[in-house]
Design an enzyme around this catalytic site. Structure first.
Site, PDB file in Angstrom:
ATOM      1  CG  ASP A 119       2.254  18.995  56.489  1.00  0.00           C
ATOM      2  OD1 ASP A 119       2.276  19.088  57.733  1.00  0.00           O
ATOM      3  OD2 ASP A 119       1.554  19.753  55.770  1.00  0.00           O
ATOM      4  NE  ARG A 379      -6.134  21.495  55.864  1.00  0.00           N
ATOM      5  CZ  ARG A 379      -5.139  20.618  55.792  1.00  0.00           C
ATOM      6  NH1 ARG A 379      -4.412  20.359  56.851  1.00  0.00           N
ATOM      7  NH2 ARG A 379      -4.907  19.983  54.674  1.00  0.00           N
ATOM      8  CB  SER A 531      -4.075  16.862  58.390  1.00  0.00           C
ATOM      9  OG  SER A 531      -4.357  15.642  59.032  1.00  0.00           O
TER      10      SER A 531
HETATM   11  C1  MIC Z   1      -2.195  20.417  59.348  1.00  0.00           C
HETATM   12  O1  MIC Z   1      -2.074  21.501  58.799  1.00  0.00           O
HETATM   13  O2  MIC Z   1      -3.297  19.936  59.651  1.00  0.00           O
HETATM   14  C2  MIC Z   1      -0.938  19.622  59.678  1.00  0.00           C
HETATM   15  C3  MIC Z   1      -0.794  19.624  61.149  1.00  0.00           C
HETATM   16  O3  MIC Z   1       0.171  20.271  59.113  1.00  0.00           O
HETATM   17  C4  MIC Z   1      -1.101  18.217  59.106  1.00  0.00           C
HETATM   18  C5  MIC Z   1      -0.012  17.289  59.485  1.00  0.00           C
HETATM   19  C6  MIC Z   1      -0.188  16.678  60.835  1.00  0.00           C
HETATM   20  O4  MIC Z   1      -1.308  16.465  61.289  1.00  0.00           O
HETATM   21  O5  MIC Z   1       0.833  16.383  61.451  1.00  0.00           O
HETATM   22  C7  MIC Z   1      -1.232  18.173  57.583  1.00  0.00           C
HETATM   23  O6  MIC Z   1      -1.637  19.144  56.991  1.00  0.00           O
HETATM   24  O7  MIC Z   1      -0.988  17.117  56.991  1.00  0.00           O
HETATM   25 FE1  SF4 Z   2       1.893  23.982  59.719  1.00  0.00          FE
HETATM   26 FE2  SF4 Z   2      -0.490  25.045  59.387  1.00  0.00          FE
HETATM   27 FE3  SF4 Z   2       1.042  24.596  57.306  1.00  0.00          FE
HETATM   28 FE4  SF4 Z   2      -0.047  22.530  58.608  1.00  0.00          FE
HETATM   29  S1  SF4 Z   2      -1.144  24.116  57.488  1.00  0.00           S
HETATM   30  S2  SF4 Z   2       2.072  22.720  57.899  1.00  0.00           S
HETATM   31  S3  SF4 Z   2      -0.005  23.311  60.703  1.00  0.00           S
HETATM   32  S4  SF4 Z   2       1.454  26.012  58.978  1.00  0.00           S
END
Ligand code: MIC
Ligand code: SF4
Length: 641
Positions: A119, A379, A531
């Site tokens: 992540d 984001r 991500s």
């Molecule tokens: C995100 O914030 O975009 C996510 C969902 O947490 C992603 C991980 C994923 O796509 O499963 C991330 O930040 O890596």
């Molecule tokens: Fe979850 Fe959003 Fe953090 Fe990605 S950025 S781990 S989707 S809370």
């Protein structure tokens, strides 16, 4: 020569290579983390490696992304993850226990250790002095099996903090200022290391907000020293034994430096549609808003939500605003309930949702058409909320709560006397939502959503293919492989998921790719930012994408492309981009041999225009062999044989 905090941790974990900036090194991984959206693939990959148990100090799976459960897919995946975790030695954090990064900070992070997480916001625990890096699931699977993690030795950017935050300025404003200065690609190939007197004015959760959103600069990681404040936090979590002091040497040398005077910071916001599009809240004051979302791994700590509760106390949410709130962890949720703050939040008219990622990744709570949404998340990429034309502004919890009451973008300084919240002496520690592994070789339950892992063949000797899609700068993985309530539950089913590749840009992409037997994608600067999702490489690979040619490619995505056998090429002269059109036929003769031979520059023939151009391969010897063999899993099989 003295060392910085990050350099000290790297030195202690170095397995391969020399600590020379820009060169490939391999480091030992102490802890790993996956979440449910990246974890199904990582576990399938771990299974394919044939290793019975994890070999790390601590490995975790957090179920926090796919908790909406709009069908059987996600709950089936959760059961699969739970069974696998128990057998292979991974701690399973049940849905409802909270967001991986917040829970990890509370219960498992350790100063001085390394963490590899599937992540991108894994560096959150850098707020506690851990060197934590976000990567694709396959890299985590390899680390779970005891493999070292290969990375480019980062440069170190010294972010020197002086002064002390003024009333109503927040940790979020510090990291937004960093983004304003560095932009979404300014942290590339670097670790952001925080130093200066200002550090000791910040609590661990505040530091974690800053390290969390360092990911948005493209940085490899972000880190704070481990000091008395870190110790206090760990003590309050009943984890004092995990503490060790860590500070940069006085004569440490940094590759770059920037200074932020905290006393001068005012409430900031990142405007649509990029986290570096930063302006002051004051400038936008008065703008009507429709929604406020408080939560996500950036701003959902006890400290954040107590501030929100005291702002909302005795007030009502504006009738034109939907205020949605999610605690980062069950610990936070429970503490707010125990001390009565949750009651104040409920009385204000806020909509409380479970401790999970939720709206941050478009899992519910999409804004209305053209809706203006103020979010404490990290984001604001276009369409990420699920509403294509929504306008998302990233703000601090203070600005969010103040604006929820007034119905307009509000500078919290107009609220009068500031709210002061301190770290409690004792957090409510209750680990009953973790399931610890039993190693009992139980039968793994696999729902019909879990499909076999697609593999790629060896690289072809010559590449001849069409440019299937030409895209601009800063294309995110949310564009390449979107998330949201419809698509995210398909993470363990690549054939189904692949139908949505590039859907926000060109809904016909998957169909065209299949008809043409694959092709090439042409990108601008910072292609694949955002991500860690390896699905943004894996699903295009499944559709036959053979190469990505771009002006530059974001770190995690670059590594994911290599892991899945897609050739990442960087234009030597970025102006060539303008001469290549979608639909052009490109050819690279002898690509396999060139990669194996270590050629750094390849000649690409544009058969349509008759022109020729040069493209760079920024690959280590290991990566060349991975690419030539058709990706990391194939490569590992070969090595094992
Ligand atoms: C995100 O914030 O975009 C996510 C969902 O947490 C992603 C991980 C994923 O796509 O499963 C991330 O930040 O890596
Ligand atoms: Fe979850 Fe959003 Fe953090 Fe990605 S950025 S781990 S989707 S809370």
């Amino acid at each position: 020569m003295g060392l910085t905090v990050a350099q000290k941790i790297i030195k202690e974990h170095l397995v391969t290579g020399k600590m020379r900036v820009g060169e490939e090194i391999g480091i030992k991984v102490d802890h790993t983390l996956v979440q449910d959206a990246t974890g199904t693939m990582a576990f399938l990959q771990f299974e394919a490696m044939g290793i019975p148990e994890v070999k790390t100090g601590k490995s975790l799976i957090y179920v926090d992304h796919n908790t909406l459960q709009t069908g059987f897919e996600s709950p089936d995946d959760h059961v699969f993850l739970q069974d696998m975790a128990s057998n292979i030695g991974v701690i399973y954090s049940r849905p409802g226990n909270g967001i991986c990064h917040q829970v990890n900070l509370e219960r498992f992070a350790e100063p001085g250790k390394t963490l590899l997480g599937a992540d991108s916001h894994t560096p959150t625990v850098g707020g506690l002095g851990m060197l934590a890096i976000g990567v694709g699931g396959l890299d985590v699977a390899v680390a779970m099996g005891g493999g070292q993690f290969y990375m480019t030795m980062p440069k170190i950017i010294n972010v020197k903090l002086t002064g002390k935050l003024a009333p109503w300025a927040s940790a979020k404003d510090i990291v937004l200022e960093v983004l304003r200065i560095l932009s979404v690609k300014g942290g590339l190939k670097a670790v952001l290391e925080y130093t200066g007197d200002g550090v000791k004015t910040l609590s661990v959760p505040e530091r974690a907000t800053i390290t969390n959103m360092g990911a948005e600069t493209g940085a490899t990681s972000s880190i704070f020293p481990s000091d008395e404040i870190t110790l206090e936090f760990l003590k309050a979590q009943n984890r004092e034994a995990a503490w060790k002091p860590l500070a940069a040497d006085d004569d440490a040398i940094y590759d770059q430096e920037l200074e932020i005077n905290l006393s001068e910071l005012q409430p900031l916001t990142a405007c649509p549609h990029s986290p570096d599009n930063v302006r002051s809240v004051k400038e936008l004051e008065g703008m009507e808003i429709n929604q406020v979302v408080i939560g996500s791994c950036t701003n959902s700590s006890y400290l954040d939500l107590m501030k929100v509760a005291s702002i909302l106390k005795g007030k009502k949410v504006h009738p034109d605003v939907s205020l949605v709130l999610a605690c980062g962890s069950r610990q936070v949720f429970q503490m707010l309930a125990d001390n009565g703050s949750l009651a104040e939040i409920i009385k204000s008219g806020a909509r409380i949702i479970e401790c999970a990622c939720g709206p941050c990744i478009g899992m519910g709570q999409s804004p209305k058409s053209e809706g203006v949404s103020l979010r404490t998340i990290n984001r604001n990429f276009k369409g990420r909320t699920g509403t294509k034309d929504a306008q998302v502004y990233l703000v601090s919890p203070e600005t969010a709560a103040a604006s929820a009451i007034t119905g307009i973008m509000t500078d919290p300084r107009s609220l009068g006397e500031t709210v002061v919240v301190t770290i409690p002496k004792n957090f409510a520690v209750d680990d009953s939502m973790f399931i610890f592994p039993e190693f009992n070789n139980k039968e793994i339950r696999r729902g019909p959503n879990i499909k076999a892992l697609p593999l790629k063949d060896e690289l072809e000797s010559n590449l001849k293919s069409e440019v299937l899609l030409k895209v601009g700068d800063n294309i995110t993985t949310d564009h390449i492989m979107p998330a949201g309530a419809k698509i995210l539950p398909l993470r363990s089913n690549i054939p189904a998921m692949a139908e949505y590749v590039f859907e926000p840009i060109d809904p016909s992409f998957a169909q065209r790719a299949k008809e043409k037997g694959g092709g090439i994608v042409l990108g601008g600067e910072n292609y694949g930012q955002g991500s860690s999702r390896e699905h943004a490489a894996l699903a295009p690979m499944y559709l036959g994408v053979k190469a990505v040619i771009a002006k530059s490619i974001a770190r995690i995505h670059y590594d994911n492309l290599v892991n899945f056998g897609i050739v990442p090429l960087i234009l030597v002269d970025s102006s060539i981009y303008d001469t290549i059109a979608q639909g052009d036929q490109l050819a690279i003769n002898g690509i396999k041999t060139a990669i194996e031979n270590g050629d750094e520059v390849l000649l690409v023939q544009n058969l349509t225009s008759g022109k020729e151009f040069a493209a760079k391969l920024l690959l280590s010897v290991r990566q060349r062999s991975v690419l030539s063999g058709g990706g990391t899993l194939n490569w590992m099989k070969k090595q094992n044989n």
